[in-house]
Design an enzyme around this catalytic site. Structure first.
Site, PDB file in Angstrom:
ATOM      1  N   CYS A  30       0.885  -1.160   0.000  1.00  5.68           N
ATOM      2  CA  CYS A  30       0.000   0.000   0.000  1.00  5.68           C
ATOM      3  C   CYS A  30       0.919   1.205   0.000  1.00  5.68           C
ATOM      4  CB  CYS A  30      -0.905   0.000   1.225  1.00  5.68           C
ATOM      5  SG  CYS A  30      -1.880   1.520   1.359  1.00  5.68           S
ATOM      6  N   CYS A  33      -0.681   4.305   2.225  1.00  2.00           N
ATOM      7  CA  CYS A  33      -0.820   4.241   3.695  1.00  2.00           C
ATOM      8  C   CYS A  33      -0.392   2.859   4.172  1.00  2.00           C
ATOM      9  CB  CYS A  33      -2.210   4.667   4.175  1.00  2.00           C
ATOM     10  SG  CYS A  33      -3.621   3.821   3.460  1.00  2.00           S
ATOM     11  N   CYS A  71      -2.799  -0.199   3.987  1.00  2.00           N
ATOM     12  CA  CYS A  71      -3.933  -1.112   3.798  1.00  2.00           C
ATOM     13  C   CYS A  71      -3.455  -2.565   3.788  1.00  2.00           C
ATOM     14  CB  CYS A  71      -4.654  -0.777   2.505  1.00  2.00           C
ATOM     15  SG  CYS A  71      -5.374   0.880   2.565  1.00  2.00           S
TER      16      CYS A  71
END
Lengths: 218, 205
Positions: free
Chosen positions: B108, B111, B113
């Site tokens: 990710c 961020c 995820c």
């Protein structure tokens, strides 16, 4: 926003350094930040996209230099201050100056149920998908200062629709509380040579999940 | 991002953080924004109850049951729910299968995820800047740092979790494991093999 969070393809960040037998948390305060963030998320005072924006919307050097749960802590404080749930001086003195009831309080006996329910983001929409599997697309060169899930490294690049994942809440508008504006979300395949040039990139590709308004025909 | 809270040169910042978190938590409880028992329960669940052993069970079933494997690749969310693994950060699951010619891995870049119901919370390296920056741009070099070297003609597919879809990698079943039970096979499935930064373990004879 073109902030410190948009890391794909950045250089100079060093090795991965995976830790052997890593614990789930490295300190007690990390556990507390994690739990406070989830419990406050359950109050319904903001949504997941606004939460992500609160974490990333800061000086890129601060974002990158903070540890993961320090980023969460920062984001939680921002979200609470924005809504008057935390006011100036309270953290410093530890004394409540102002309070109001939150929309929802997650009780301990409802935790399992809440986690199991989760928060599905798919939505039924009546429009049909603008693109089909196999279509060639270009990622639009969008540079909003607000929240977006269009990573910088694909903007302007050409890829192929690999799958249509259904319609999902659009984070760019949801993060600003401008509505869910659900639209189709596609899995788009970009060849590594298209993204990074021809050096040492043979035989790999990146699949990115992209909302319809991030795309234009190519 | 530095490792979470155990770098020596972070000493002063770290103690400030510890105090700040204590103050914040007290305020949240006093203001009745959170139930203190809820906090303890959330920590207990993610520290002790949810983790990569969940995902390992799904993978082992797929290795043993071809009909399940097919269904898993077509409708992962439903199949994973049959084990009771569902909900937060696993609402929309996709499973990608590694083969002799295709190697999938997940990142990710924006961020952190990660499919919580099947893998638990992500390790520090997954959330930190180096992996997020490099996985999409030089996946083979990243894999090499995990001790994984692939044939030159294996296609590497990197899945950047930019939306709410969460990815679980179905690693290749190790050779010479025909005699093993589903439970024994699950013991060969590592967390990293389900992120795609590792391979399943070899069977010990």
């Amino acid at each position: 926003m073109n902030g410190g969070q948009d890391l794909g393809g950045k250089h100079g960040l060093g090795p991965i350094n995976p830790e052997q037998n890593e614990p789930v948390f490295h300190a007690e305060w990390e556990k507390r930040v994690f739990a406070c963030t989830l419990a406050m998320g359950a109050t319904g005072e903001w949504n997941i996209d606004a939460g992500r924006f609160a974490r990333e919307n800061r000086h890129p050097a601060d974002y990158i230099n903070a540890s993961y749960y320090q980023v969460w802590l920062y984001g939680l404080e921002v979200l609470m201050r924005e809504r008057g749930l935390l006011v100036e001086g309270e953290l410093e003195t530890g004394k409540v100056q102002k309070t109001r009831p939150v929309k929802n309080l997650l009780r301990a006996d409802k935790v399992d149920e809440a986690l199991k329910a989760g928060g599905a983001c798919d939505r039924k929409i009546s429009d049909s998908a603008q693109f089909a599997v196999g279509d060639k697309i270009r990622a639009r060169n969008l540079n909003p200062k607000t929240h977006t899930r269009l990573p910088g490294y694909v903007r302007g690049k050409t890829g192929v629709i690999a799958a249509i994942n259904g319609a999902f809440v659009f984070p760019d508008s949801n993060a600003q509380f401008l509505g869910e504006n659900p639209q189709y979300c596609y899995s788009v395949r970009f060849e590594a040579t298209e993204l990074w040039g021809n050096d040492n990139n043979s035989g790999s590709c990146v699949y990115v999940d992209m909302w319809e308004s991030y795309l234009e025909p190519a | 991002m530095p490792h979470d809270g155990h770098d020596e040169d972070e000493g002063s910042t770290l103690s400030e953080t510890v105090l700040r978190v204590k103050a914040l938590e007290s305020l949240l409880v006093e203001k009745n924004y959170v139930d203190p028992d809820t906090l303890d329960q959330l920590i207990d669940i993610y520290e002790h109850k949810v983790g990569p052993r969940n995902g390992a069970r799904v993978v082992a079933r797929a290795w043993c049951d071809d009909a399940f494997r097919q269904r898993l690749l077509e409708d992962a969310t439903t199949c994973i729910k049959e084990f009771g693994f569902e909900g937060r950060q696993g609402e929309h699951m996709l499973v990608k299968e590694n083969t002799d010619t295709i190697h999938n891995m997940v990142v990710c870049t924006l961020c952190s995820c990660y499919p919580w119901p099947v893998l638990g919370l992500p390790p520090v390296w997954y959330k930190a800047a180096p992996y997020r920056a490099r996985a999409v741009a030089e996946p083979r070099a990243v894999l090499a740092e995990f001790g994984v070297t692939l044939d030159d003609d294996t296609e590497v597919r990197v899945w950047d979790s930019t939306a709410e879809l969460r990815y679980l990698i179905l690693p290749m079943r190790p050779k010479n494991t025909e005699h093993l039970s589903e439970q024994q096979l699950a013991d060969l499935v590592t967390r990293d093999s389900m992120i795609g930064t590792g391979l399943a373990l070899e069977a010990t004879s």
